[in-house]
Structure formats: C-alpha cells, structure tokens
Design an enzyme around this catalytic site. Structure first.
Site, PDB file in Angstrom:
ATOM      1  N   SER A   1       1.597  -8.151 -12.948  1.00 48.83           N
ATOM      2  CA  SER A   1       1.071  -6.829 -12.640  1.00 48.83           C
ATOM      3  C   SER A   1       0.960  -5.923 -13.853  1.00 48.83           C
ATOM      4  O   SER A   1       0.285  -6.261 -14.811  1.00 48.83           O
ATOM      5  CB  SER A   1       1.934  -6.205 -11.552  1.00 48.83           C
ATOM      6  OG  SER A   1       1.229  -5.191 -10.917  1.00 48.83           O
ATOM      7  N   HIS A   2       1.686  -4.810 -13.851  1.00 49.03           N
ATOM      8  CA  HIS A   2       1.552  -3.841 -14.944  1.00 49.03           C
ATOM      9  C   HIS A   2       2.404  -4.216 -16.150  1.00 49.03           C
ATOM     10  O   HIS A   2       2.379  -3.504 -17.151  1.00 49.03           O
ATOM     11  CB  HIS A   2       1.942  -2.459 -14.447  1.00 49.03           C
ATOM     12  CG  HIS A   2       3.364  -2.411 -13.964  1.00 49.03           C
ATOM     13  ND1 HIS A   2       3.736  -2.964 -12.757  1.00 49.03           N
ATOM     14  CD2 HIS A   2       4.477  -1.931 -14.518  1.00 49.03           C
ATOM     15  CE1 HIS A   2       5.038  -2.800 -12.605  1.00 49.03           C
ATOM     16  NE2 HIS A   2       5.517  -2.180 -13.662  1.00 49.03           N
TER      17      HIS A   2
ATOM     18  N   ASP B   1      -4.407  -1.344 -13.318  1.00 46.50           N
ATOM     19  CA  ASP B   1      -3.381  -2.110 -14.036  1.00 46.50           C
ATOM     20  C   ASP B   1      -3.747  -3.587 -14.195  1.00 46.50           C
ATOM     21  O   ASP B   1      -4.871  -3.996 -13.894  1.00 46.50           O
ATOM     22  CB  ASP B   1      -2.020  -1.971 -13.327  1.00 46.50           C
ATOM     23  CG  ASP B   1      -1.965  -2.752 -12.028  1.00 46.50           C
ATOM     24  OD1 ASP B   1      -3.000  -2.882 -11.371  1.00 46.50           O
ATOM     25  OD2 ASP B   1      -0.872  -3.246 -11.666  1.00 46.50           O
TER      26      ASP B   1
ATOM     27  N   ASP C   1      -3.227  -6.407 -12.597  1.00 48.32           N
ATOM     28  CA  ASP C   1      -3.810  -7.164 -11.494  1.00 48.32           C
ATOM     29  C   ASP C   1      -4.696  -6.322 -10.580  1.00 48.32           C
ATOM     30  O   ASP C   1      -5.078  -6.770  -9.497  1.00 48.32           O
ATOM     31  CB  ASP C   1      -2.710  -7.858 -10.692  1.00 48.32           C
ATOM     32  CG  ASP C   1      -1.729  -6.869 -10.073  1.00 48.32           C
ATOM     33  OD1 ASP C   1      -1.566  -5.763 -10.625  1.00 48.32           O
ATOM     34  OD2 ASP C   1      -1.124  -7.194  -9.043  1.00 48.32           O
TER      35      ASP C   1
ATOM     36  N   ASP D   1      -4.248  -3.572  -8.776  1.00 49.40           N
ATOM     37  CA  ASP D   1      -3.833  -2.903  -7.540  1.00 49.40           C
ATOM     38  C   ASP D   1      -3.406  -1.456  -7.759  1.00 49.40           C
ATOM     39  O   ASP D   1      -3.319  -0.690  -6.812  1.00 49.40           O
ATOM     40  CB  ASP D   1      -2.754  -3.705  -6.789  1.00 49.40           C
ATOM     41  CG  ASP D   1      -1.537  -4.016  -7.616  1.00 49.40           C
ATOM     42  OD1 ASP D   1      -1.512  -3.671  -8.815  1.00 49.40           O
ATOM     43  OD2 ASP D   1      -0.591  -4.621  -7.071  1.00 49.40           O
ATOM     44  N   ARG D   2      -3.152  -1.073  -9.007  1.00 45.49           N
ATOM     45  CA  ARG D   2      -2.792   0.328  -9.269  1.00 45.49           C
ATOM     46  C   ARG D   2      -3.993   1.116  -9.754  1.00 45.49           C
ATOM     47  O   ARG D   2      -4.960   0.537 -10.242  1.00 45.49           O
ATOM     48  CB  ARG D   2      -1.720   0.401 -10.362  1.00 45.49           C
ATOM     49  CG  ARG D   2      -0.425  -0.223  -9.969  1.00 45.49           C
ATOM     50  CD  ARG D   2       0.620   0.031 -11.036  1.00 45.49           C
ATOM     51  NE  ARG D   2       1.871  -0.560 -10.600  1.00 45.49           N
ATOM     52  CZ  ARG D   2       3.061  -0.189 -11.026  1.00 45.49           C
ATOM     53  NH1 ARG D   2       3.164   0.771 -11.922  1.00 45.49           N
ATOM     54  NH2 ARG D   2       4.145  -0.770 -10.568  1.00 45.49           N
TER      55      ARG D   2
ATOM     56  N   LYS E   1      -2.266  -2.665  -2.198  1.00 45.67           N
ATOM     57  CA  LYS E   1      -2.801  -1.466  -2.814  1.00 45.67           C
ATOM     58  C   LYS E   1      -4.026  -1.875  -3.624  1.00 45.67           C
ATOM     59  O   LYS E   1      -4.163  -3.041  -3.994  1.00 45.67           O
ATOM     60  CB  LYS E   1      -1.761  -0.750  -3.646  1.00 45.67           C
ATOM     61  CG  LYS E   1      -1.065  -1.555  -4.726  1.00 45.67           C
ATOM     62  CD  LYS E   1       0.116  -0.756  -5.270  1.00 45.67           C
ATOM     63  CE  LYS E   1       0.716  -1.380  -6.503  1.00 45.67           C
ATOM     64  NZ  LYS E   1       1.843  -2.274  -6.177  1.00 45.67           N
TER      65      LYS E   1
HETATM   66  C1  VG1 Z   1       7.312  -0.885  -8.932  1.00 43.76           C
HETATM   67  C2  VG1 Z   1       6.919   0.376  -8.195  1.00 43.76           C
HETATM   68  C3  VG1 Z   1       6.596   0.058  -6.755  1.00 43.76           C
HETATM   69  C4  VG1 Z   1       5.491  -1.007  -6.709  1.00 43.76           C
HETATM   70  C5  VG1 Z   1       5.928  -2.221  -7.498  1.00 43.76           C
HETATM   71  C6  VG1 Z   1       4.860  -3.285  -7.588  1.00 43.76           C
HETATM   72  O1  VG1 Z   1       8.479  -1.421  -8.349  1.00 43.76           O
HETATM   73  O2  VG1 Z   1       7.938   1.340  -8.274  1.00 43.76           O
HETATM   74  O3  VG1 Z   1       6.209   1.239  -6.100  1.00 43.76           O
HETATM   75  O4  VG1 Z   1       5.228  -1.376  -5.376  1.00 43.76           O
HETATM   76  O5  VG1 Z   1       6.254  -1.839  -8.831  1.00 43.76           O
HETATM   77  O6  VG1 Z   1       3.702  -2.805  -8.202  1.00 43.76           O
HETATM   78  P1  VG1 Z   1       9.941  -1.197  -8.983  1.00 43.76           P
HETATM   79  O7  VG1 Z   1      10.854  -2.009  -8.137  1.00 43.76           O
HETATM   80  O8  VG1 Z   1       9.832  -1.626 -10.418  1.00 43.76           O
HETATM   81  O9  VG1 Z   1      10.201   0.252  -8.907  1.00 43.76           O
HETATM   82  V1  VG1 Z   1       2.754  -3.871  -9.112  1.00 43.76           V
HETATM   83  O10 VG1 Z   1       1.274  -3.143  -9.461  1.00 43.76           O
HETATM   84  O11 VG1 Z   1       3.767  -4.112 -10.416  1.00 43.76           O
HETATM   85  O12 VG1 Z   1       2.593  -5.182  -8.159  1.00 43.76           O
HETATM   86 CO    CO Z   2      -0.161  -4.323 -10.080  1.00 46.36          CO
END
Ligand code: VG1
Ligand code: CO
Length: 635
Positions: A193-194, A358, A360, A362-363, A458
C-alpha cells in the site's frame, strides 16, 4: 489562505498456449527454455529437481508423467502438483490490511509460499477449488516473482482460473471491482500500500473475499494459525506465465487470463458518476486539475480515465508511470509525502483541484488552491453532496460510517440527513458486512481512505471523481468568466452549516516496540482508573475506554482497537499502534475538537488543537516512553 489544517513534516515469458490434448490425457508441454523458472529457480522451488525428458534447440518438452526425484507428484489431469516440504516461519500475522514486511523478508525461502499455502489451508475447499481468483498489484519491486509463485500455488491447490492484471498491475479498488463483476471467489493484491517499495523497502499481500472485501479477522486469524503448523506447499509445475500480453493460457484444468486492469473498473466508474458532467468541468478553460499518481498504481488508470475519457489535459497527470520503487518516493498521499503536489497547489496561481493517491490506489488526498481538505471532512462533504451530484446515490445514501479515530464531521451529516450511522474499528474490512447487509453506502477513514458500496475497498480515484462531481455540479450553470465555486468555498460552506471538527493526527514512526507497547499498557491502566467527571486541565472527562466493536451484522467482536479519552465538550484524544508497519512500532495520536462558531473556522488546526495536543502528550507520557520529541508526520 495559509496551509489550512495541517502543518508539514517536523523531523521525514512468454505467452504460450500449451498443446492441450483434447481428451486431457498425458499431454506434452512444449515450453521455451527461458520460461522454465525452475531451471533458474526462485528460492521457493530451490529444493525441487525436474527431469527433462527431451528437448530441442529452443524448447524443452516435459511429459506429465515425468518423475521428480525429490518430491511427490500427483496428477491432476495435465497438471503435475509438487508437495514442497517446508517449516513454519514466525511472525506471519496479518496486520490492519494484509501481511507487510521488508522485501528481504518476503524473499526468504518459502516465506511467501508458506503464507499463500496457509491461506488455502484456511479456506473451505468450495471457496476456491475450480474457482476463480483475481491477482492484482501495485507494480512494486518483487511483484513479478511473487505473481509467479502465487499463480503456481493457486494452481497447485486446485484453483480453476486466475484473472491477473497485465504486468501484474491492478489497483486494490479495481481488484475489488473485478472480483464482484466476474463473480470471482476472491483475490490477492500484491502491495504494501502506502509503504515505500524497492529492494530495501516493503512488500505486502492482501487477500479479499468473494464480495470484494478484505478478509475478515476470522480468516486472517486462521491463516496465521496455519502458518505456525505448515509442513508443505502445493505447487503446480507450470512455466512462468507471460503477464505482458492480454489473453488466456490454459494449463489443463487450470488457466490464467491476463486482463486489462482498467476496463472493468472504468465501466463501473461510468455507472457511478455522470461522466459528461465531470467532462464539462475538465474542459472549461477557466478550470485546472492536477493528479499526482506518485509513480504508483493509479499511473495506469489516470490517463485512460482523466485524460482519455474525461478530457483532462495530458499535462495534468504527474508521476503517471508506475515504477518498482515509486521513483524513490513514499507513495503516501499526505502533506508530507506528496510534497510536490502540495507545492503546486499552495501557489496563489495554482490549479483549482489537485489530487493524489497511494501505492495501491485506495487512498486519496484532495486539495483546492491553497487549501487542504482533511479526509475526515472529505467523507462528510461527499456524503452531504452525494445525492445531488452523483447519480449512483440519486435515491440518497442508505447509511454512513467511519472508523473510530476519524473525526465526527460525518456523524453530523448522518444526523442532519437522518441516516443510520456506524462507528467501526480502523481498517476497511469492518465496513464490508454493513455494505453487504444494505446498511451502508458511504464511509471513510481519517487516513486518506474514502469510498462507498460500489465496491468493498476504499477507492482513491472514486474519491477524486466524487469531488470533481461536486465541483462540476456546483458550477454547472456558471458562464465562462464567472467566478467558480472552489473547493475551499465548498468546505467553508459545509463548516458554516454543520460546524467544524478540527482534527489532527500525529504519527511517531518506527519507535522501539518495547517503549511503545509499555506506553499503551500504561494508558490502559490510566483508563481503568478513570471515571466520568475527572478533570484534565480545562477538560472534564466523559469517559475513557479501549474501543470494542461488535459487528451488528454477524455479531463478531473485536477489542482493544484504540484508547479513547472523550471529554464532555465532545473533544477526543485517541491512541493506537499502527498495524501496517514493517519495522518497530508506529504510535498514532488522533486529536479532535468541535467548533460551532463560524468566526473561528479559519483558525489553523494546529493552533486550535494545541491545548488538546499538549494534554495528549502529558496523559500518555509519550516522550518518556518513546524518547521522541517530535512526530515524524503530522496530518
Ligand atoms: C493504516 C490506517 C488505516 C488504514 C490502513 C490500511 O492502518 O490508519 O486507517 O485502513 O492503514 O490502508 P494502521 O494500522 O497503520 O493505522 V492501506 O492504503 O495501507 O491499505
Ligand atoms: Co493503500
């Protein structure tokens, strides 16, 4: 206007149709020699040896009946299945969203294979045998190798078909959309992801279920359990699949279809939004739009959608080519890591709308000229405007929801529109049941995640299209030359109607786990001793707890989802440890305060929230426990 709500960083093959015999008996595979990955094996298969029964100058023929010296072979029509011996590996517990580790960890022998096999061991056979699974990814380093491993293990476990995005590329929301459209049994997303990518950085894998939603904890807990007892990996003997050409390749009872990653998703977006309305905005000479794909997966989507379909200027897309290391960037669309976009938008002659997404896809981050929309405000404003601006919601949203730490701006919209409202723990997987039950249409998280029940993830591009729809709708009768209603106008009007929920998140990344865990234990102790009416400076406590959630649809319960201090004026301080990091611990502090007075709405969020931030630091003794003076990222 100054930077509105946040301040910035304070410290950081070959496509080959196999000759399948029509009667599925003892086929001869003709495989170009360079496609035989097992002749130059990745670690997973290093303990295998294969006999070549014959070969010509450029190809090797393997009869399905050819024996292997070191592993068991069973025949599944033409597919030979190998049982690769393996041992449990510690630490394969899924976090907030999938399993994320450093690339080097995933490249260890059988690391990925173990997890994928553990997943199949956790699913009821009817959920994947002869079924269809989707495979997507964000193009990051190690995805190519990982895709081949996943395909071979899926085939080895009896999956009927893998639908994979060309070059292994498909965004998380698009995987969700494809699972739903093609009635697939589920899908994998190769992405951290990010988190940054490249040989020194992170890799990750997510698994989504048949409705397109991230696997629930009941499944991820089972997978973890199975990683601790795994003894063999089932893998089909097939050559590496060429992911660079669209089309179907059959391997006996198994097939791989390489699909365009954009097609199904774009079709869905055209059904959700009024593309001609958005197009009329993007074609206006007095409107400018920029989208920063951060060299991540939406690079593959931006041009076909924004430029080719919606008429945006090709120059409006920046960093539009997905790269394995995201161009050395950190593909997290926030004020710190999407700094280039922020600089463009915070120029007084900057474009009207700026957006980023981001790794992937989704953000999302939404910016107006010299204006940042917090994700908590963004979801509230989309919800308040959805019915008039977005055809998908023309009969109104069914219900609204947010994750617990997300600000209460959305709650106020739900109240005003008289809609059912839900507060769930952090992580998108908690929204899916509500959507499947028809209780929820629009939801979001403070972490730049916004979406709806058009899919079960998302959706970054969806959020951008939602905002473009709102701006297009508000300006549809404005003649050229008339002043346009801007993003900041829309947000200010929203605050004037609903009040403003000031919100900020402080992240302390890569702290020592020990100190961070102790701090959380300490806070739990503080919570257990607290009672309503306790005074914290000028704030009086309404209650403090560690958030528990009981799913209204299936009754499943999760606990310890974040420590909350909620005060009598509605202000909140929340503490959590991140579940997406790959090293150490990341402490997140979320701070929120409601302000009904319009005259105070344009105060900088950091100024407005200073007393609460100081209180959060003193309640938690954060400096003492973590040794950190300053956060790494402030949103
Ligand atoms: C973070 C965010 C959460 C989000 C998750 C996955 O998790 O706070 O809101 O759903 O990333 O997003 P954490 O446990 O690090 O707070 V993604 O775009 O990384 O799939
Ligand atoms: Co993501």
């Amino acid at each position: 206007m100054a930077l509105n709500t946040a301040s910035l960083r304070t410290s950081s093959v070959l496509s080959r149709k196999f000759k399948n015999s029509s009667n599925n008996v003892s086929p001869t595979f003709s495989i170009p020699i360079k496609s035989l990955s097992f002749l130059n094996p990745v670690p997973l298969f290093s303990n295998l040896s294969f006999k070549q029964t014959s070969h010509s100058s450029s190809s090797v023929s393997i009869k399905a009946s050819s024996p292997s010296s070191s592993t068991t072979i069973t025949e599944s029509q033409e597919l030979k299945i190998f049982y690769v011996p393996t041992k449990p590996i510690e630490g394969q517990k899924t976090g907030t969203s999938g399993l994320r580790k450093k690339v080097k960890v995933f490249m260890q022998e059988n690391y990925l294979g173990n997890w994928i096999q553990a997943l199949f061991n956790s699913l009821p056979p009817e959920d994947y045998k002869k079924g269809v699974l989707v495979l997507g990814g964000d193009g990051r380093y190690f995805n190519r190798e990982a895709a081949q491993i996943i395909i071979k293990i899926a085939a080895g476990n009896g999956v009927g078909k893998i639908l994979v995005g060309k070059d292994g590329i498909m965004s998380t929301p698009a995987v969700s959309a494809v699972i739903r459209k093609r009635n697939a049994n589920g899908g994998f997303i190769m992405s951290a992801s990010h988190n940054p990518g490249g040989p020194e950085y992170d890799w990750g894998i997510k698994f989504n279920y048949s409705s397109g939603q991230p696997a629930p904890e009941s499944i991820t807990d089972k997978i973890y359990g199975n990683t601790l007892s795994i003894s063999e990996i089932k893998m089909a003997e097939i050559p590496d699949v060429d992911l660079s050409n669209l089309g179907v390749t059959n391997y006996g009872t198994f097939s791989v279809e390489v699909v365009d990653p954009v097609g199904d998703y774009l079709e869905l977006m055209e059904n959700v939004f009024d593309f001609s309305l958005i197009r009329s905005l993007l074609l206006r000479p007095d409107f400018r739009f920029v989208f920063d794909a951060m060299h991540a997966v939406t690079g593959a989507y931006a041009k076909p959608i924004f430029v080719d379909k919606l008429g945006a200027n090709p120059d409006s897309i920046s960093n539009g080519v997905p790269l394995e290391d995201f161009g050395h960037g950190h593909p997290d669309p926030n004020l710190t890591y999407a700094k280039d976009l922020v600089n463009i938008m915070f120029d007084e002659n900057g474009p009207d709308v700026g957006a980023a997404s981001d790794g992937d896809g989704d953000r999302n981050m939404i910016l107006g000229r010299e204006f940042f929309v917090t994700p908590s405000d963004s979801v509230a404003i989309i919800a308040a405007n959805a019915q008039e601006a977005i055809p998908y919601f023309k009969t109104g949203p069914k219900g609204l929801a947010r994750s617990m730490p997300t600000s209460g701006a959305l709650d106020r919209v739900a109240q005003k529109l008289d809609l059912p409202f839900y507060e769930v723990p952090t992580g998108w997987k908690f929204f899916g049941n509500l959507m499947d039950a028809g209780k929820l249409s629009i939801c979001g998280e403070e972490s730049f995640g916004t979406g709806s029940d058009h899919i079960r993830e998302k959706d970054g591009i969806w959020a951008v299209l939602a905002w473009l729809s709102i701006i297009a709708f508000r300006n549809k009768d404005r003649k050229p030359g008339e002043k346009l209603i801007s993003i900041s106008d829309v947000v200010n009007q929203h605050w004037a109607t609903y009040g403003r929920n000031f919100f900020s998140r402080y992240d302390y990344e890569e702290c020592e786990s020990e100190g961070a865990n102790k701090m959380i234990e300490y806070l739990r102790d503080v919570v257990s001793k607290s009672k309503g009416g306790d005074k914290y400076g000028s704030y009086a406590l309404q209650f403090a707890d560690d958030f528990n959630y009981s799913d209204p649809v299936d009754g499943s319960v999760v606990s310890k989802q974040g420590i909350r201090f909620v005060f009598t004026d509605g202000s909140r301080i929340i503490f959590r440890l991140s579940g997406t990091g790959s090293a150490g611990a990341t402490v997140r502090i979320y701070i929120e305060q409601f302000e009904p007075d319009v005259s105070k709405h344009n105060v900088d969020a950091q100024t407005a929230l200073k007393p609460l931030i100081d209180l959060a630091l003193s309640i938690s003794k954060l400096k003492e426990f973590t040794g950190r003076e300053e956060p790494t990222v402030i949103t």
